[in-house]
Design a protein around this motif. Structure first.
Motif, PDB file in Angstrom:
ATOM      1  N   ASP A   1       0.840  -1.202   0.000  1.00  0.00           N
ATOM      2  CA  ASP A   1       0.000   0.000   0.000  1.00  0.00           C
ATOM      3  C   ASP A   1       0.873   1.249   0.000  1.00  0.00           C
ATOM      4  OD1 ASP A   1      -2.311   1.892   1.046  1.00  0.00           O
ATOM      5  OD2 ASP A   1      -3.274  -0.038   0.669  1.00  0.00           O
ATOM      6  N   ASP A   2       0.291   2.354   0.387  1.00  0.00           N
ATOM      7  CA  ASP A   2       0.931   3.672   0.384  1.00  0.00           C
ATOM      8  C   ASP A   2       2.289   3.646   1.114  1.00  0.00           C
ATOM      9  OD1 ASP A   2       1.298   6.363   0.183  1.00  0.00           O
ATOM     10  OD2 ASP A   2      -0.515   6.918   1.285  1.00  0.00           O
TER      11      ASP A   2
ATOM     12  N   LYS B   1      -4.117  -1.076  -6.666  1.00  0.00           N
ATOM     13  CA  LYS B   1      -5.135  -0.396  -5.855  1.00  0.00           C
ATOM     14  C   LYS B   1      -5.033   1.085  -6.195  1.00  0.00           C
ATOM     15  CE  LYS B   1      -6.424   0.520  -1.024  1.00  0.00           C
ATOM     16  NZ  LYS B   1      -6.043   0.234   0.369  1.00  0.00           N
TER      17      LYS B   1
ATOM     18  N   ASP C   1     -12.925   2.540   4.517  1.00  0.00           N
ATOM     19  CA  ASP C   1     -11.731   2.499   5.371  1.00  0.00           C
ATOM     20  C   ASP C   1     -12.067   1.965   6.753  1.00  0.00           C
ATOM     21  OD1 ASP C   1      -9.759   3.221   3.673  1.00  0.00           O
ATOM     22  OD2 ASP C   1      -9.674   5.333   4.259  1.00  0.00           O
TER      23      ASP C   1
END
Ligand code: DGJ
Length: 737
Positions: A366-367, A476, A548
């Motif tokens: 992810d990020d 994503k 989220d």
């Protein structure tokens, strides 16, 4: 033929397997709406066309002697504006002479095989369903504006789609100020509206309200379909339930700002107008130019369940594309809630190793993987790996992950740029900012101007570069702020009202090029969770991160609300840590899995913190998921109870398309001491079939649907059960045949 023109009565009739839609070109050339609902078996519904003398509702000039004829009181397919229909209108424009009126009259129509297309926009596609198209051309000769109304009929799906094309047929410029996609009139009845509102971490909460006189507006002006008001609405009979009552659904296939206005007027008629948000909209149409609106998907059904099933089917079969439309989706592990920005290659590899051991298939980074990205204040735009965190770059990480038998997925947020980035330093004018004004910041980032060709090219090169260079099987695609200060430095001042929609034309073009060039990559949409959960995005990304909020108890309501319009396969749902990071609530691992298995399944927690027995439990969950995935993703979903805050439990049932298997799931949110047992009637089974329920009971589908099933007593913190129901008489039946 599912579309017919009956010349004698002036009717245009659209028919699906279970519904009929009648309109009438009246003797004065206005296109009137007659009926939409369950099939009537009767061709001539002209008797529905009645006019009444209405005080304070004016009459078209040529009909000034007929006080019963007023545009202000008649149900219409797409309204005129500025000429006496004072309800919410479908369209508004300023003509070159400054006038702001147009009165559309029938000019011609065409009926053709196949589905109309909308250039540059996502829409329902013909998946061998033999769709038919009706286009009705309406014209205003003074304003020189033509409106082409497109209707496509998907007979077997019980779906009708609509879109409009507005053409400047005159020599001067026309400025469009509103261009809705569809207008649906319900001239009779008493209606409730069910809409899906929410916020970040609590998306798509259903709210049912009786329509009251006035205009109900559901909209987003955030440059995204938004967490707050989903572009999907249901109008249903006051007493409609899951199983009964007429229910209409309207869904916009669009991801940007939108608006639905539902007016209950002075004569108790309902008009629903859905389309682009016209707040900042102003589109310049030169002579001969056309504007294409996004599409609206319409369905009408008996009961909310049937309505949902129709939307699920059309989204699954005719919106979602590519090889992930059917079949298995990889069980993924995402590192976000495990590490946030704080990771090293080593830490990722330890998680990945565990992920491989327990049976997941895809590791998603992810990020935080790119340069200068240690928090959310910098780095967006510069999509090169951070060599401090990943010393061997992405190559080495991916190689190691692949060697464990896992595929690799990557997070990106391409539409954004940080002020602190090389991209912004080189091209500050690529960000949407108004001249002379410090822009609103959100998460310390700005939005790129997707209406600019250079930006689209830059992003295509960057993302296709990543996909070509690295072995990436999943992306994503995140989007973490609303769009404000919407001003393009590449367009003249008179065209700034085009930027919100041009943004989405650019985004859709980029996405289209990527999904075409990389058909084996699974894209998952995301926008701070489910802030852009719409049919437009699902045209490119078969699944969208639903929220989220990964707390299974909150998710019950989020997924329940989402399910009214969108199928389970589209909802990204993960098992996360307990206590949950968003709510602090503790829940059992089994309950987290029960809820996540109702969508597109994965894990998002530090797997290295799990005990041995938890790892074993997860292995079992993944085995179960593989078994039930086809029936959850391709079967029918029945909401057996509501999920609102007052309910003590939430129950749902997934039934396979051939009704040979079902999965009954329950989560008890408020166990009662010495309370009544939870008892529920099942749905969707074959009444004559014999089913084994959890290997415990054997009885007919009819018994399970009539006398129902009683759950064992479930106590403790948020207990849950998943019960597999299998038909046992199939083999016997086959043998007899
Ligand atoms: C918001 C997403 O919804 C999260 O899952 C995560 O990807 C973060 N953004 C990363 O910044």
């Amino acid at each position: 033929m599912s579309i017919r023109y009956v010349k004698e009565s002036g009717q245009l009739i659209l028919e699906t397997a279970g519904t009929a839609y009648h309109m009438k070109i009246d003797g004065h050339g206005y296109l009137q709406h007659l009926y939409y609902g369950a099939g009537t078996g009767h061709e001539d519904l002209s008797y529905m066309y009645r006019t009444y003398d209405r005080g304070f509702s004016g009459n078209p000039y040529e009909l000034r002697d007929d006080r019963t004829y007023s545009l202000d009181s008649m149900p219409q397919e797409y309204t005129s504006f500025g000429v006496g229909d004072f309800r919410v209108n479908s369209i508004a424009a300023s003509c070159s002479d400054g006038s702001r009126c147009a009165e559309f009259r029938y000019m011609s129509h065409e009926i053709s095989e196949g589905k109309y297309s909308i250039p540059g926009l996502p829409s329902v596609y013909d998946n061998g369903d033999t769709a038919e198209t009706l286009t009705v051309n309406l014209m205003d000769n003074a304003a020189n504006i033509m409106v082409r109304l497109h209707y496509a009929v998907f007979e077997e799906l019980d779906i009708i789609t609509r879109a409009a094309e507005i053409v400047n047929a005159g020599p001067g410029t026309v400025w469009l100020r509103k261009a809705s996609s569809a207008c649906l009139e319900l001239p009779f009845g008493r209606w409730d509206m069910i809409h899906f509102h929410g916020r970040h971490c609590m998306e798509r909460q259903p709210e049912r309200v009786p329509l009251f006189h006035g205009i109900h507006t559901l909209s987003s002006g955030r440059g995204m379909s938004g967490h707050q008001h989903n572009p999907f609405v249901i109008l249903c009979d006051r007493d409609a339930t899951e199983d009964s009552g007429t229910c209409y659904g309207m869904m916009l296939v669009y991801s940007g700002s939108h608006r639905t206005e539902i007016e209950l007027d002075q004569f108790d008629c309902v008009r629903a107008v859905m389309g682009l948000n016209d707040d900042r909209f102003r589109w310049e149409l030169g002579p001969g130019e056309s504007f294409h609106t996004p599409e609206v998907i319409l369905s009408c059904a008996e009961g909310l369940t049937q309505l949902s099933h129709r939307f699920h089917r059309v989204i699954r079969n005719n919106i979602v594309r590519g090889r992930f439309r059917y079949g298995h989706r990889p069980v993924l592990v995402n590192n976000w809630e495990a590490t946030y920005f704080d990771f090293t290659e080593e830490k990722l590899l330890v998680i990945a190793r565990r992920a491989a051991e327990i049976g997941t298939e895809l590791f998603v980074l992810d990020d935080g993987w790119f340069r200068n990205r240690n928090d959310d204040n910098a780095g967006l735009g510069d999509w090169a790996p951070d060599e401090n965190k990943l010393p061997g770059g992405l190559e080495s990480l991916i190689e190691k992950i692949k060697s464990m038998g896992l595929d690799f997925g990557l997070w990106i947020e391409p539409e954004m740029v940080s002020e602190d980035s090389d991209l912004y330093r080189a091209h500050p004018d690529w960000a949407l900012t108004a001249p002379g004004r410090a822009p609103m910041m959100a998460r310390n980032q700005l939005v790129l101007d997707m209406s600019r060709r250079e930006v689209i090219e830059y992003l295509y090169e960057t993302i296709s570069g990543l996909l070509e260079r690295y072995d990436i099987s999943y992306i994503k695609w995140d989007f973490n702020r609303p769009i404000s200060d919407i001003y393009s430095h590449s367009l003249p001042s008179a065209r700034q009202g085009e930027v919100p929609h041009r943004y989405y034309l650019g985004l859709y073009e980029l996405y289209e090029r990527l999904v075409t060039a990389f058909p084996d990559v699974l894209f998952e949409g995301c926008a701070g969770g489910g802030g852009r959960f719409d049919a437009g995005m699902l045209f490119y990304s078969p699944q969208i991160w639903c929220s989220d909020n990964t707390d299974p108890v909150s998710r019950l309501m989020i997924q329940y609300g989402t399910s009214f319009g969108y199928p389970p396969s589209c909802m990204g749902a993960h098992v996360s840590a307990s206590p949950n990071h968003q709510t602090g609530r503790s829940t059992p691992l089994s309950t987290r899995a029960t809820v996540a298995m109702a969508g597109s399944f994965g894990y998002e927690l530090d797997l290295t913190k799990l005990t041995g027995s938890e790892c074993e439990e997860i292995k079992e969950q993944i085995r179960l998921h593989r078994k039930i995935e086809p029936l959850v993703h391709e079967g029918l979903l029945y909401r057996l109870s509501s999920a609102d805050e007052s309910s003590r439990f939430v129950i749902w049932e997934n039934v396979s398309p051939d009704r040979s298997e079902a999965l009954l799931s329950i989560v008890v949110t408020d166990p009662k001491a010495n309370g009544a047992p939870v008892h529920i009637k099942l749905k969707g089974l074959d009444p004559a079939g014999v089913y084994s329920v959890g290997g415990e009971i054997e009885c007919t589908g009819m018994a399970l649907m009539q006398s129902g099933y009683t759950f064992e007593r479930l106590t403790g913190d948020y207990p849950s059960r998943q019960i597999l129901i299998r038909r046992t008489d199939m083999k016997e039946k086959d043998d007899k045949q």
